[in-house]
Design an enzyme around this catalytic site. Structure first.
Site, PDB file in Angstrom:
ATOM      1  N   TYR A  48       0.849  -1.194   0.000  1.00 56.82           N
ATOM      2  CA  TYR A  48       0.000   0.000   0.000  1.00 56.82           C
ATOM      3  C   TYR A  48       0.883   1.243   0.000  1.00 56.82           C
ATOM      4  CZ  TYR A  48      -3.967   2.976   1.295  1.00 56.82           C
ATOM      5  OH  TYR A  48      -4.942   3.918   1.320  1.00 56.82           O
ATOM      6  N   PHE A  56     -10.518  19.287 -23.916  1.00 53.17           N
ATOM      7  CA  PHE A  56     -10.952  17.901 -24.030  1.00 53.17           C
ATOM      8  C   PHE A  56     -12.215  17.778 -23.166  1.00 53.17           C
ATOM      9  CE2 PHE A  56     -11.094  13.422 -22.824  1.00 53.17           C
ATOM     10  CZ  PHE A  56     -11.286  12.916 -24.100  1.00 53.17           C
ATOM     11  N   THR A  57     -13.102  16.850 -23.500  1.00 54.05           N
ATOM     12  CA  THR A  57     -14.419  16.789 -22.840  1.00 54.05           C
ATOM     13  C   THR A  57     -14.320  16.781 -21.308  1.00 54.05           C
ATOM     14  OG1 THR A  57     -14.309  14.390 -23.138  1.00 54.05           O
ATOM     15  CG2 THR A  57     -15.627  15.621 -24.739  1.00 54.05           C
ATOM     16  N   ASP A  73      -1.125  19.088 -20.829  1.00 57.95           N
ATOM     17  CA  ASP A  73      -1.804  17.791 -20.890  1.00 57.95           C
ATOM     18  C   ASP A  73      -0.969  16.925 -21.819  1.00 57.95           C
ATOM     19  OD1 ASP A  73      -3.328  15.577 -21.646  1.00 57.95           O
ATOM     20  OD2 ASP A  73      -5.218  16.621 -21.310  1.00 57.95           O
ATOM     21  N   LYS A  83      -3.203   6.404 -22.466  1.00 58.74           N
ATOM     22  CA  LYS A  83      -2.745   6.757 -23.800  1.00 58.74           C
ATOM     23  C   LYS A  83      -1.218   6.738 -23.878  1.00 58.74           C
ATOM     24  CE  LYS A  83      -6.474   9.888 -25.191  1.00 58.74           C
ATOM     25  NZ  LYS A  83      -6.998   9.286 -26.378  1.00 58.74           N
ATOM     26  N   ARG A 114     -17.400  12.760 -32.503  1.00 63.67           N
ATOM     27  CA  ARG A 114     -16.785  13.916 -31.834  1.00 63.67           C
ATOM     28  C   ARG A 114     -17.398  15.154 -32.489  1.00 63.67           C
ATOM     29  NH1 ARG A 114     -13.999  12.220 -27.125  1.00 63.67           N
ATOM     30  NH2 ARG A 114     -16.213  12.405 -26.814  1.00 63.67           N
ATOM     31  N   PHE A 171     -22.591  12.179 -24.179  1.00 63.47           N
ATOM     32  CA  PHE A 171     -22.190  11.277 -25.264  1.00 63.47           C
ATOM     33  C   PHE A 171     -21.875   9.872 -24.766  1.00 63.47           C
ATOM     34  CE2 PHE A 171     -17.710  11.249 -24.177  1.00 63.47           C
ATOM     35  CZ  PHE A 171     -17.541  12.457 -23.518  1.00 63.47           C
TER      36      PHE A 171
END
Ligand code: F0G
Length: 487
Positions: A85, A137-138, A228, A271, A394, A460
């Site tokens: 942990y 970005f969303t 980002d 990603k 998109r 979406f």
């Protein structure tokens, strides 16, 4: 580590093909179901490709998030995971990878990219703040607005042009940035956000020169920069390919330089390192301390942040692999092939080719469908029905409904066809192109969609829609006429 890239391989016959520089050692069987079953599947999924079961999908091009192929070394690393942990050795290996690859010494682990957005937004955004960025970005936008901020996209005039040869459509417009800071006051700008390989406008990169110009404005105003870095590897690859000054630089040096320009770097490992998870890193103890206490509250203890130690190990290896040109050029190579072939067929597609996927312009593809009937969503549904290939809308479905009940029409209506790293083969790519060509030749048969169940936030993902008339049946009838029993 030897590094090759697909473009280095010339064909005797003159073809320009992205050769796979890996071999397939573990495979997963795919289903290509008959067209009538595909119609049933999309009906069951409310004409929303997010709601399809993967079992009903042939090529899953929904996203590259968590779907990139892992390497043998990543899988092997998972066996040395240190279950603890607190103070796990796996965490320190990942911390070292982030220090080496991004050049930032202080690391906060989080369970995925949007968790980093939550922590950055909660820490730095107060009500009434404005956040300039190349594009949202969303999940970024949702977190920033949740904390009372308003985002401003200050892209250049080239950014939203579908057909362009401008190499850096992800750049920030420097004059607009200056005006914005002047208008709202630097005290109301908590940070400037730059998103590598700008996702929602077609995976388009920014240049290092643009980053440096933004840095100058940030310095003049005492504002920090947040990067980002979810698609940073590909952005670095495009800097190497398209910015002459960097033609001979290594990807690692480019990554280091990009990160060095920004105080805070956050990323989705789903990603950037072909695994799960995410992270935030910085060299500033002051900024680190401001964010740190939210990690145990929302994510988990500071040495795992909601990730399993196996994922953390694979993430460390994946981060190093992101500096390998052979790995990082693979997805852009396939995207370039797909985009150029679609363009040759006059199918409207975003150029120049970017990262993440090929992006088809649904407004030009289906000019007879008004934006209020969601052309990009309709195109995603139609492509699935006639091919089993699952892309992602998109466009306006990914936007929001305003207080007056109207849709906030999206700048672009795109069907995104993601190319996760090292997942699809060239013949699968050719199949996709072939079916898209058929759909383009029969595009007048595709009709619009309407919402039947619309969630309030990020609609979406779970929203359900229905066709405005019986266009899917007509499309299938024509498909059967042309293809007979073929799948
Ligand atoms: N930032 C960018 C630029 C992204 O593309 C994503 C995710 C996130 C943040 C959020 O990261 O999913 O790990 O929470 N993009 C995925 C996509 C979902 O399909 O493009 P996450």
């Amino acid at each position: 580590m030897s590094q090759n890239k697909p473009g280095q391989i010339k064909f005797y016959n003159g073809e320009d093909l992205p050769v796979e520089l890996h071999k397939v050692r573990i495979v997963q069987k795919l289903n290509l179901k008959p067209v009538d079953e595909r119609l049933k599947a999309i009906e069951k999924g409310g004409f929303n490709t997010f709601l399809l079961n993967n079992e009903d999908v042939f090529l899953d091009m929904l996203t590259d998030s968590g779907t990139n192929a892992m390497s043998d070394n990543q899988l092997a690393s998972m066996h040395q995971a240190d279950d603890a942990y607190a103070g796990s050795r796996s965490f320190f290996r990942m911390e070292k990878a982030i220090q080496d690859v991004f050049g930032k010494k202080l690391v906060l682990p989080v369970h995925q990219g949007r968790a980093a957005e939550n922590i950055v937004s909660q820490t730095f955004i107060k009500k009434g703040d404005v956040i300039p960025m190349n594009y949202h970005f969303t999940t970024t936008k949702a977190h920033m607005e949740l904390n009372g901020g308003k985002i401003y996209e200050i892209y250049t005039d080239e950014a939203l042009k579908i057909k362009s040869d401008y190499p850096f459509k992800g750049n920030i417009d420097i004059d607009k940035l200056k005006e914005l800071i002047e208008k709202y006051g630097k005290e109301n700008v908590p940070f400037i956000r730059m998103e590598a390989s700008t996702n929602l406008i077609g995976g388009q990169p920014f240049s290092m020169e643009n980053m440096r110009q933004v840095r100058k404005i940030a310095d003049e105003n005492g504002i920090i920069m947040v990067l980002d870095a979810s698609l940073i590897g590909e952005n670095a690859w495009f800097i190497k390919e398209r910015e002459p000054e960097y033609a001979n630089s290594s990807i690692k040096d480019i990554l280091n330089e990009m990160c060095d320009i920004c105080e805070i770097v956050y990323f989705s490992s789903r990603k950037v390192s072909s695994t799960r998870g995410g992270g935030i890193c910085t060299n500033s103890e002051e900024l680190f301390n401001k964010m740190r206490d939210l990690v145990p509250l929302f994510e988990g203890f500071l040495t795992y942040g909601g990730m399993s130690v196996r994922e953390i190990e694979a993430m460390a290896v994946g981060l190093y692999e992101t500096t390998d040109e052979t790995v990082i050029s693979q997805s852009p190579g396939f995207i370039k092939y797909a985009v150029e072939e679609l363009d040759k067929l006059n199918i409207p597609v975003i150029t120049p080719p970017g990262a993440l996927g090929a992006h088809v312009d649904a407004m030009q593809f289906l000019p007879h469908i008004p934006q209020k009937e969601y052309p990009a969503g309709a195109l995603a549904a139609a492509l699935y029905i006639i091919s089993g290939c699952r892309g992602m809308e998109r466009g306006t479905i990914s936007s929001v409904r305003l207080e007056n009940g109207e849709d906030l029409l999206s700048d672009m209506e795109l069907l995104r066809l993601a190319f996760p790293r090292r997942v699809f083969t060239l013949s699968q790519t050719k199949f996709l192109i072939d079916r898209l060509k058929w759909l383009y030749d029969n595009r007048e048969l595709v009709g619009g969609l309407k919402f039947v169940d619309e969630p309030r936030v990020l609609r979406f993902f779970m929203g359900r829609l229905a066709p405005v008339n019986d266009w899917p049946q007509k499309l299938i009838a024509k498909f059967k006429k042309d293809f007979g029993d073929s799948l």
